[in-house]
Design a protein around this motif. Structure first.
Motif, PDB file in Angstrom:
ATOM      1  N   GLY A 135      44.244  34.921  48.105  1.00  0.00           N
ATOM      2  CA  GLY A 135      43.079  35.368  48.848  1.00  0.00           C
ATOM      3  C   GLY A 135      43.391  35.908  50.227  1.00  0.00           C
ATOM      4  O   GLY A 135      42.475  36.268  50.965  1.00  0.00           O
ATOM      5  N   SER A 136      44.672  36.013  50.559  1.00  0.00           N
ATOM      6  CA  SER A 136      45.066  36.416  51.907  1.00  0.00           C
ATOM      7  C   SER A 136      45.367  37.919  51.991  1.00  0.00           C
ATOM      8  O   SER A 136      45.353  38.634  50.992  1.00  0.00           O
ATOM      9  CB  SER A 136      46.301  35.629  52.328  1.00  0.00           C
ATOM     10  N   PHE A 137      45.709  38.352  53.200  1.00  0.00           N
ATOM     11  CA  PHE A 137      46.019  39.760  53.440  1.00  0.00           C
ATOM     12  C   PHE A 137      47.350  40.170  52.806  1.00  0.00           C
ATOM     13  O   PHE A 137      47.686  41.361  52.768  1.00  0.00           O
ATOM     14  CB  PHE A 137      46.063  40.033  54.948  1.00  0.00           C
ATOM     15  N   LEU A 138      48.115  39.211  52.277  1.00  0.00           N
ATOM     16  CA  LEU A 138      49.398  39.527  51.647  1.00  0.00           C
ATOM     17  C   LEU A 138      49.234  40.022  50.207  1.00  0.00           C
ATOM     18  O   LEU A 138      50.178  40.581  49.638  1.00  0.00           O
ATOM     19  CB  LEU A 138      50.298  38.283  51.653  1.00  0.00           C
ATOM     20  N   ASN A 139      48.073  39.823  49.646  1.00  0.00           N
ATOM     21  CA  ASN A 139      47.846  40.167  48.239  1.00  0.00           C
ATOM     22  C   ASN A 139      47.061  41.474  48.128  1.00  0.00           C
ATOM     23  O   ASN A 139      45.907  41.540  48.558  1.00  0.00           O
ATOM     24  CB  ASN A 139      47.067  39.040  47.556  1.00  0.00           C
ATOM     25  N   PRO A 140      47.638  42.503  47.529  1.00  0.00           N
ATOM     26  CA  PRO A 140      46.938  43.788  47.445  1.00  0.00           C
ATOM     27  C   PRO A 140      45.789  43.821  46.454  1.00  0.00           C
ATOM     28  O   PRO A 140      44.881  44.640  46.592  1.00  0.00           O
ATOM     29  CB  PRO A 140      48.039  44.769  47.024  1.00  0.00           C
ATOM     30  N   HIS A 141      45.833  42.951  45.448  1.00  0.00           N
ATOM     31  CA  HIS A 141      44.848  43.072  44.376  1.00  0.00           C
ATOM     32  C   HIS A 141      44.437  41.690  43.873  1.00  0.00           C
ATOM     33  O   HIS A 141      45.267  40.792  43.779  1.00  0.00           O
ATOM     34  CB  HIS A 141      45.441  43.878  43.220  1.00  0.00           C
ATOM     35  N   LEU A 142      43.161  41.547  43.548  1.00  0.00           N
ATOM     36  CA  LEU A 142      42.633  40.280  43.067  1.00  0.00           C
ATOM     37  C   LEU A 142      42.533  40.277  41.541  1.00  0.00           C
ATOM     38  O   LEU A 142      42.014  41.223  40.939  1.00  0.00           O
ATOM     39  CB  LEU A 142      41.245  40.023  43.656  1.00  0.00           C
ATOM     40  N   PHE A 143      43.042  39.214  40.933  1.00  0.00           N
ATOM     41  CA  PHE A 143      42.935  38.986  39.490  1.00  0.00           C
ATOM     42  C   PHE A 143      42.338  37.591  39.332  1.00  0.00           C
ATOM     43  O   PHE A 143      43.054  36.591  39.381  1.00  0.00           O
ATOM     44  CB  PHE A 143      44.305  39.077  38.825  1.00  0.00           C
ATOM     45  N   LEU A 144      41.028  37.520  39.162  1.00  0.00           N
ATOM     46  CA  LEU A 144      40.318  36.255  39.288  1.00  0.00           C
ATOM     47  C   LEU A 144      39.690  35.821  37.974  1.00  0.00           C
ATOM     48  O   LEU A 144      39.069  36.614  37.270  1.00  0.00           O
ATOM     49  CB  LEU A 144      39.221  36.377  40.349  1.00  0.00           C
ATOM     50  N   LEU A 145      39.838  34.534  37.684  1.00  0.00           N
ATOM     51  CA  LEU A 145      39.204  33.926  36.523  1.00  0.00           C
ATOM     52  C   LEU A 145      38.131  32.958  36.997  1.00  0.00           C
ATOM     53  O   LEU A 145      38.420  32.033  37.767  1.00  0.00           O
ATOM     54  CB  LEU A 145      40.237  33.178  35.673  1.00  0.00           C
ATOM     55  N   PHE A 146      36.900  33.163  36.529  1.00  0.00           N
ATOM     56  CA  PHE A 146      35.791  32.287  36.868  1.00  0.00           C
ATOM     57  C   PHE A 146      35.381  31.486  35.625  1.00  0.00           C
ATOM     58  O   PHE A 146      35.422  31.992  34.506  1.00  0.00           O
ATOM     59  CB  PHE A 146      34.602  33.096  37.384  1.00  0.00           C
ATOM     60  N   ARG A 147      34.962  30.257  35.862  1.00  0.00           N
ATOM     61  CA  ARG A 147      34.639  29.339  34.770  1.00  0.00           C
ATOM     62  C   ARG A 147      33.217  28.811  34.941  1.00  0.00           C
ATOM     63  O   ARG A 147      32.813  28.412  36.038  1.00  0.00           O
ATOM     64  CB  ARG A 147      35.623  28.157  34.780  1.00  0.00           C
ATOM     65  N   ARG A 148      32.453  28.834  33.850  1.00  0.00           N
ATOM     66  CA  ARG A 148      31.090  28.291  33.888  1.00  0.00           C
ATOM     67  C   ARG A 148      31.137  26.778  34.024  1.00  0.00           C
ATOM     68  O   ARG A 148      31.871  26.107  33.306  1.00  0.00           O
ATOM     69  CB  ARG A 148      30.316  28.683  32.612  1.00  0.00           C
ATOM     70  N   LEU A 149      30.348  26.246  34.931  1.00  0.00           N
ATOM     71  CA  LEU A 149      30.363  24.817  35.203  1.00  0.00           C
ATOM     72  C   LEU A 149      29.529  24.014  34.227  1.00  0.00           C
ATOM     73  O   LEU A 149      29.817  22.847  33.944  1.00  0.00           O
ATOM     74  CB  LEU A 149      29.886  24.548  36.632  1.00  0.00           C
ATOM     75  N   ASP A 150      28.481  24.625  33.668  1.00  0.00           N
ATOM     76  CA  ASP A 150      27.558  23.876  32.799  1.00  0.00           C
ATOM     77  C   ASP A 150      27.707  24.319  31.350  1.00  0.00           C
ATOM     78  O   ASP A 150      26.734  24.579  30.664  1.00  0.00           O
ATOM     79  CB  ASP A 150      26.118  24.036  33.247  1.00  0.00           C
ATOM     80  N   ARG A 151      28.940  24.362  30.868  1.00  0.00           N
ATOM     81  CA  ARG A 151      29.170  24.791  29.493  1.00  0.00           C
ATOM     82  C   ARG A 151      28.488  23.846  28.510  1.00  0.00           C
ATOM     83  O   ARG A 151      28.648  22.640  28.580  1.00  0.00           O
ATOM     84  CB  ARG A 151      30.663  24.851  29.196  1.00  0.00           C
ATOM     85  N   ALA A 152      27.723  24.445  27.605  1.00  0.00           N
ATOM     86  CA  ALA A 152      26.991  23.645  26.618  1.00  0.00           C
ATOM     87  C   ALA A 152      27.895  23.222  25.491  1.00  0.00           C
ATOM     88  O   ALA A 152      28.851  23.891  25.170  1.00  0.00           O
ATOM     89  CB  ALA A 152      25.828  24.467  26.084  1.00  0.00           C
TER      90      ALA A 152
END
Length: 254
Positions: free
Chosen positions: A237-254
């Motif tokens: 997440g810092s200025f050293l990283n040119p590109h974001l590759f992000l994985l998000f997870r649902r918290l209330d998975r049924a």
């Protein structure tokens, strides 16, 4: 499927970056080498790509056995009439039920949401448009969302396209809002019940051809090293990283 693939590419090549066989193959490799391993690891089978360009991603995934769909506002009727898994539409209004997909992904798209003239100008309501975009990604995913986008805090946007559609590099301030930071994305997804799960290793995503052409082998080695560090949470997440590759997870998975 190969005949369908060939026909699809002939019928629906709409982006300048996909107007030759080499560029199409690069797009194919991106899906095979980056997206497919993530789907296998997460045991995701029903997939949606939002902002799928000429449809390369969903076709490659279907070749690999996934139930994949794609949505993009630039598809013409003859394409969507022929290929039912490709939908003409915007990510801010996705025509699928809640939690319909195991995983939704969007590559280099969210930074264009809320902009005009090829991302050169922010719309007045860009924050509202991006919030709607994130809400829809979260609404139709039952488990995960993957986002890739230039990092706001890195001083050079290597994904920039000018008003004529030509790719290039753009130096920018970390205080401007055309690109996004990991923190902004984390907060945006958290509003809709998703947590930032990981900074993904981007191995297989880039061929670094533009970097090699402009800066030579040394430049490509530096870029490759920075990209590999991007999966580290402290650096990602810092200025050293040119590109974001992000994985998000649902918290209330049924």
């Amino acid at each position: 499927m190969q005949n369908q693939w060939t026909s699809l590419l002939k019928d629906s090549v709409i982006w300048k970056g996909y107007d030759d066989q080499h560029s199409i193959e690069v797009a194919r490799l991106k899906i095979q080498n980056f997206i497919v391993p993530q789907l296998q690891r997460l045991n995701a089978t029903r997939i949606l790509e939002v902002g799928c360009g000429s449809g390369v991603g969903p076709v490659v995934l279907r070749e690999s056995g996934f139930e994949a769909y794609g949505i993009d506002p630039h598809f013409k009727d003859d394409v969507t009439d022929t290929y039912s898994f490709l939908i003409s539409g915007e990510g801010k209004r996705i025509p699928f039920p809640d939690r319909h997909f195991d995983l939704v992904y969007s590559l280099e798209t969210i930074e264009h949401v809320g902009t005009r003239d090829g991302m050169l100008e922010l719309a007045e309501d860009y924050q509202i448009e991006r919030r709607l975009f994130i809400r829809e990604l979260c609404r139709v995913s039952s488990r995960h969302v993957i986002i890739t986008t230039p990092n706001k805090y890195f001083p050079v946007d290597e994904h920039h396209v000018d008003m004529h559609g030509n790719p290039g590099f753009r130096v920018h301030s970390p205080f401007e809002n055309k690109t996004l930071s990991a923190r902004e994305l984390r907060n945006g997804f958290r509003e809709f019940g998703f947590e930032l799960d990981a900074f993904l290793n981007p191995r297989g995503y880039y061929q670094l051809e533009r970097v090699k052409k402009k800066f030579g082998r040394i430049g490509s080695l530096v870029s490759d090293g920075l990209l590999r560090l991007s999966s580290n949470r402290l650096i990602g997440g810092s200025f050293l990283n040119p590109h974001l590759f992000l994985l998000f997870r649902r918290l209330d998975r049924a």
